[in-house]
Design an enzyme around this catalytic site. Structure first.
Site, PDB file in Angstrom:
ATOM      1  N   GLU A  19       0.917  -1.219   0.053  1.00  0.00           N
ATOM      2  CA  GLU A  19       0.047  -0.092  -0.050  1.00  0.00           C
ATOM      3  C   GLU A  19       0.713   1.211  -0.004  1.00  0.00           C
ATOM      4  O   GLU A  19       2.083   1.179   0.328  1.00  0.00           O
ATOM      5  CB  GLU A  19      -0.789  -0.041   1.080  1.00  0.00           C
ATOM      6  CG  GLU A  19      -2.250  -0.865   1.085  1.00  0.00           C
ATOM      7  CD  GLU A  19      -3.158  -0.081   0.190  1.00  0.00           C
ATOM      8  OE1 GLU A  19      -2.886   1.033  -0.459  1.00  0.00           O
ATOM      9  OE2 GLU A  19      -4.335  -0.644   0.088  1.00  0.00           O
ATOM     10  N   ARG A 109      -7.193   0.865  12.854  1.00  0.00           N
ATOM     11  CA  ARG A 109      -5.456   1.131  12.639  1.00  0.00           C
ATOM     12  C   ARG A 109      -5.980   2.461  11.408  1.00  0.00           C
ATOM     13  O   ARG A 109      -7.172   2.448  10.750  1.00  0.00           O
ATOM     14  CB  ARG A 109      -4.861   0.163  11.775  1.00  0.00           C
ATOM     15  CG  ARG A 109      -5.428  -0.660  10.534  1.00  0.00           C
ATOM     16  CD  ARG A 109      -4.352  -1.341   9.970  1.00  0.00           C
ATOM     17  NE  ARG A 109      -5.115  -2.025   8.904  1.00  0.00           N
ATOM     18  CZ  ARG A 109      -5.158  -1.735   7.648  1.00  0.00           C
ATOM     19  NH1 ARG A 109      -4.942  -0.619   7.419  1.00  0.00           N
ATOM     20  NH2 ARG A 109      -5.538  -2.656   6.704  1.00  0.00           N
ATOM     21  N   ASP A 129     -11.361  -5.914  11.434  1.00  0.00           N
ATOM     22  CA  ASP A 129     -12.146  -7.000  10.721  1.00  0.00           C
ATOM     23  C   ASP A 129     -13.310  -6.541   9.711  1.00  0.00           C
ATOM     24  O   ASP A 129     -14.193  -5.891  10.190  1.00  0.00           O
ATOM     25  CB  ASP A 129     -12.776  -7.582  11.872  1.00  0.00           C
ATOM     26  CG  ASP A 129     -13.479  -8.958  11.481  1.00  0.00           C
ATOM     27  OD1 ASP A 129     -13.691  -9.180  10.335  1.00  0.00           O
ATOM     28  OD2 ASP A 129     -13.957  -9.678  12.489  1.00  0.00           O
ATOM     29  N   ASP A 212     -10.111   0.965  -4.527  1.00  0.00           N
ATOM     30  CA  ASP A 212      -9.177   0.974  -3.713  1.00  0.00           C
ATOM     31  C   ASP A 212      -8.123   2.299  -3.473  1.00  0.00           C
ATOM     32  O   ASP A 212      -8.886   3.150  -3.689  1.00  0.00           O
ATOM     33  CB  ASP A 212      -8.135  -0.158  -3.676  1.00  0.00           C
ATOM     34  CG  ASP A 212      -7.472  -0.780  -2.434  1.00  0.00           C
ATOM     35  OD1 ASP A 212      -7.086  -0.063  -1.507  1.00  0.00           O
ATOM     36  OD2 ASP A 212      -7.638  -2.038  -2.194  1.00  0.00           O
TER      37      ASP A 212
END
Length: 298
Positions: A19, A109, A129, A212
């Site tokens: 990333e 995070r 999650d 994304d």
């Protein structure tokens, strides 16, 4: 129509979740992070050498500091930290905290982030999650002088796709969770660093892949990785899809322009079972140049 262009792999590394690629022009190098791998990576274009440094926390995004030293800011699990310029063969020192964050719950995070055109660092958060589909993610802006982060947007599941128009007056933001798959545009106050006037830019439910990581080219078009579709899409500032380029993995994660003339599009990816190239970093020539990545100013 899906385009097939020449795509090269850089290095031999395979990240778990590659990333936040950032081109460092002074070093002729690409930096990025492997989130669950807890690593900072650097690839030198002149030598083809890739090297990695261990990090103490998962790091969702990075920015190069405008400090004359080439230090790196890290959006980690518990806040935004800094480290000095990495040296080959030498372990990174313990990151120094710039600003902590108070998440709505402990299992969160930082995720996608980057600097605006004025050099302010923005980064979003998410619950670890993804299956919980918890809309607790926030978009924050770092106030370096006050050593704090300021909340700009909330109710995000997986904050992603952050990018800015060439003049800095439009901010793009996506939510890549399967239940959302939306990209929004905001008017952006370049003096105060505040987005407003949120509106739908692209409904990615109408296109292949989840939205994304993203980048903006010199013509003002928005490039975003179509995760799960193996594509990188290009949208005009009006939100019209004009190109879809195929990459050799199903889960491209984020793209960034780099190279001597910013004519190379680098694409990180996520490792997936039975895909031998997944987790690698790729380079292609999209036929259009990008914009210099702003550095984080104090």
């Amino acid at each position: 129509m899906i385009e097939t262009v020449a795509v090269d792999r850089i290095g031999e590394m395979r990240c778990e979740v590659g990333e936040s690629p950032v081109w460092h022009a002074d070093e002729n190098a690409l930096y990025w992070t492997d989130i669950p791998g807890r690593a900072l990576w650097r690839w030198h274009a002149s030598t083809g050498r890739a090297e990695a440094w261990a990090l103490p926390q998962m790091t969702g995004s990075i920015a190069i500091l405008d400090d004359g030293d080439g230090g790196v800011a890290l959006a980690m699990e518990t806040g935004i930290y800094r480290v000095p310029r990495p040296e080959g063969g030498v372990a990174l020192p313990e990151p120094t905290l710039i600003a902590s964050v108070e998440h709505p719950r402990s299992d969160m995070r930082f995720n996608d982030g980057r600097c605006d055109r004025q050099g302010r660092f923005l980064a979003g958060t998410m619950v670890l999650d993804m299956s919980l589909a918890a809309p607790l993610g926030q978009l924050y802006r770092l106030d370096f002088e006050q050593s704090r982060v300021e909340r700009l947007c909330d109710s995000l599941i997986v904050s992603n796709g952050l990018a800015f128009s060439p003049d800095g007056r439009t901010m793009y933001l996506s939510d890549s969770h399967p239940s959302r798959r939306m990209i929004w545009a905001f008017d952006y106050d370049i003096d105060e660093g505040v987005p407003h006037g949120r509106r739908l830019f692209v409904d990615m439910n109408e296109h292949p892949g989840r939205p994304d990581g993203a980048a903006v080219d010199a013509e003002g078009c928005y490039w975003i990785c179509g995760n799960d579709a193996g594509l990188v899409h290009r949208f005009t500032p009006a939100g019209r899809l004009v190109r879809s380029i195929e990459v050799p993995v199903s889960k491209p994660a984020m793209c960034a322009f780099g190279g001597a003339r910013l004519e190379t599009l680098f694409v990180t990816s996520i490792r997936k079972e039975r895909e031998p190239l997944s987790g690698a970093v790729f380079a292609l020539n999209p036929g259009v140049a990008g914009l210099p990545e702003p550095r984080l100013r104090r």
